[in-house]
Scaffold this motif. Structure first.
Motif, PDB file in Angstrom:
ATOM      1  N   GLU A 160       0.833  -1.204   0.000  1.00 21.15           N
ATOM      2  CA  GLU A 160       0.000   0.000   0.000  1.00 21.15           C
ATOM      3  C   GLU A 160       0.868   1.256   0.000  1.00 21.15           C
ATOM      4  O   GLU A 160       0.560   2.228  -0.691  1.00 21.15           O
ATOM      5  N   ARG A 161       1.955   1.234   0.754  1.00 19.41           N
ATOM      6  CA  ARG A 161       2.845   2.406   0.807  1.00 19.41           C
ATOM      7  C   ARG A 161       3.409   2.718  -0.578  1.00 19.41           C
ATOM      8  O   ARG A 161       3.393   3.869  -1.016  1.00 19.41           O
ATOM      9  N   ARG A 162       3.900   1.698  -1.268  1.00 23.46           N
ATOM     10  CA  ARG A 162       4.505   1.914  -2.581  1.00 23.46           C
ATOM     11  C   ARG A 162       3.461   2.352  -3.607  1.00 23.46           C
ATOM     12  O   ARG A 162       3.720   3.244  -4.430  1.00 23.46           O
ATOM     13  N   PHE A 163       2.298   1.727  -3.546  1.00 26.40           N
ATOM     14  CA  PHE A 163       1.253   2.070  -4.514  1.00 26.40           C
ATOM     15  C   PHE A 163       0.787   3.506  -4.308  1.00 26.40           C
ATOM     16  O   PHE A 163       0.657   4.283  -5.253  1.00 26.40           O
ATOM     17  N   ARG A 164       0.546   3.875  -3.059  1.00 23.74           N
ATOM     18  CA  ARG A 164       0.097   5.242  -2.779  1.00 23.74           C
ATOM     19  C   ARG A 164       1.184   6.264  -3.120  1.00 23.74           C
ATOM     20  O   ARG A 164       0.889   7.380  -3.553  1.00 23.74           O
ATOM     21  N   ALA A 165       2.455   5.903  -2.927  1.00 29.60           N
ATOM     22  CA  ALA A 165       3.542   6.812  -3.267  1.00 29.60           C
ATOM     23  C   ALA A 165       3.560   7.077  -4.768  1.00 29.60           C
ATOM     24  O   ALA A 165       3.760   8.223  -5.211  1.00 29.60           O
ATOM     25  N   ALA A 166       3.329   6.027  -5.568  1.00 28.13           N
ATOM     26  CA  ALA A 166       3.302   6.197  -7.023  1.00 28.13           C
ATOM     27  C   ALA A 166       2.146   7.104  -7.436  1.00 28.13           C
ATOM     28  O   ALA A 166       2.300   7.985  -8.296  1.00 28.13           O
ATOM     29  N   VAL A 167       0.995   6.919  -6.806  1.00 28.47           N
ATOM     30  CA  VAL A 167      -0.167   7.741  -7.127  1.00 28.47           C
ATOM     31  C   VAL A 167       0.066   9.188  -6.685  1.00 28.47           C
ATOM     32  O   VAL A 167      -0.264  10.133  -7.418  1.00 28.47           O
ATOM     33  N   THR A 168       0.642   9.371  -5.511  1.00 29.09           N
ATOM     34  CA  THR A 168       0.909  10.722  -5.010  1.00 29.09           C
ATOM     35  C   THR A 168       1.889  11.466  -5.916  1.00 29.09           C
ATOM     36  O   THR A 168       1.684  12.639  -6.251  1.00 29.09           O
ATOM     37  N   ASN A 169       2.959  10.787  -6.339  1.00 29.05           N
ATOM     38  CA  ASN A 169       3.942  11.419  -7.221  1.00 29.05           C
ATOM     39  C   ASN A 169       3.313  11.802  -8.552  1.00 29.05           C
ATOM     40  O   ASN A 169       3.598  12.866  -9.118  1.00 29.05           O
TER      41      ASN A 169
END
Length: 224
Positions: free
Chosen positions: A70-79
């Motif tokens: 979830e952390r990696r996926f949300r980071a990609a979406v945030t960027n």
């Protein structure tokens, strides 16, 4: 998958106005809208990913794995959201047993041209090339053509790894900039990125670039 950037006038009076675009992608890819409904899409994708975890997986490992995923996926979406983009597409299901390291980011660019040069035939291509060149990318391959009746400029290059930008590996990037029919100052941009199998110039990266070119060859405008 459909998405509607904004309403646009059509360049052909016999055609309905352009209201969005369509990309035909495999079921392993998911769309994350970045302007409306982002959280709902993220939650749906993560929940689906969690349901595919093995039932017999150790419980002491499942929790940390879910949190990291979830952390990696949300980071990609945030960027992606920081770029004021329209949509992000990511491979979220395994293909041949593996999740691909790739993404497609869709944005809009408004590039007003000097009024006195609007009728110049070469002007749209010049504008597209200038826009693609303003980020300082060097040694890029540029070409132009048409996609669904609209002028398109393609750029391909390799971007180096950058810890500051959250890119641990170099990536192969292909961008298509397509002039929106009936709105010569507005451009649709689809940017594909892949790390291949760890090398942006390996066979997997080559195959994925060819695949993305095929996706864009089948790109279509949605019309009202």
């Amino acid at each position: 998958m459909d998405s509607a950037p904004q309403n646009h006038a059509s360049g052909d009076p016999d055609l309905p106005p352009v209201t969005g675009y369509r990309l035909l992608l495999p079921s392993e890819w998911a769309q994350v809208p970045l302007r409306h409904g982002t959280e709902e899409a993220v939650r749906r994708i993560l929940d689906d990913a969690f349901t595919r975890l093995p039932d017999d997986a150790p419980t002491d490992r499942i929790g940390p794995y879910k949190r990291e995923l979830e952390r990696r996926f949300r980071a990609a979406v945030t960027n992606a959201g920081k770029t004021n983009a329209l949509d992000l597409y990511l491979p979220v299901k395994p293909m041949d047993g593996a999740i691909l390291g790739a993404s497609i980011l869709v944005t809009e660019s408004l590039v007003p041209r000097p009024a006195g040069r609007r009728t110049a035939e070469t002007e749209p291509t010049e504008v597209a090339v200038q826009l693609l060149s303003r980020d300082g990318v060097e040694d890029a391959d540029l070409s132009s053509g048409q996609i669904d009746g609209a002028l398109a400029v393609r750029r391909e290059h390799v971007a180096g790894a950058s810890a500051k930008k959250g890119a641990d590996l170099a990536s192969r990037r292909v961008e298509y900039m397509v002039s929106v029919p009936g709105d010569p100052d507005r451009w649709f941009v689809a940017a594909f990125s892949t790390v291949g199998g760890g090398n942006p110039q390996d066979e997997l990266a080559e195959a994925l670039v060819e695949w993305f070119d095929a996706v864009m060859a089948n790109f279509r405008w949605s019309r009202g």
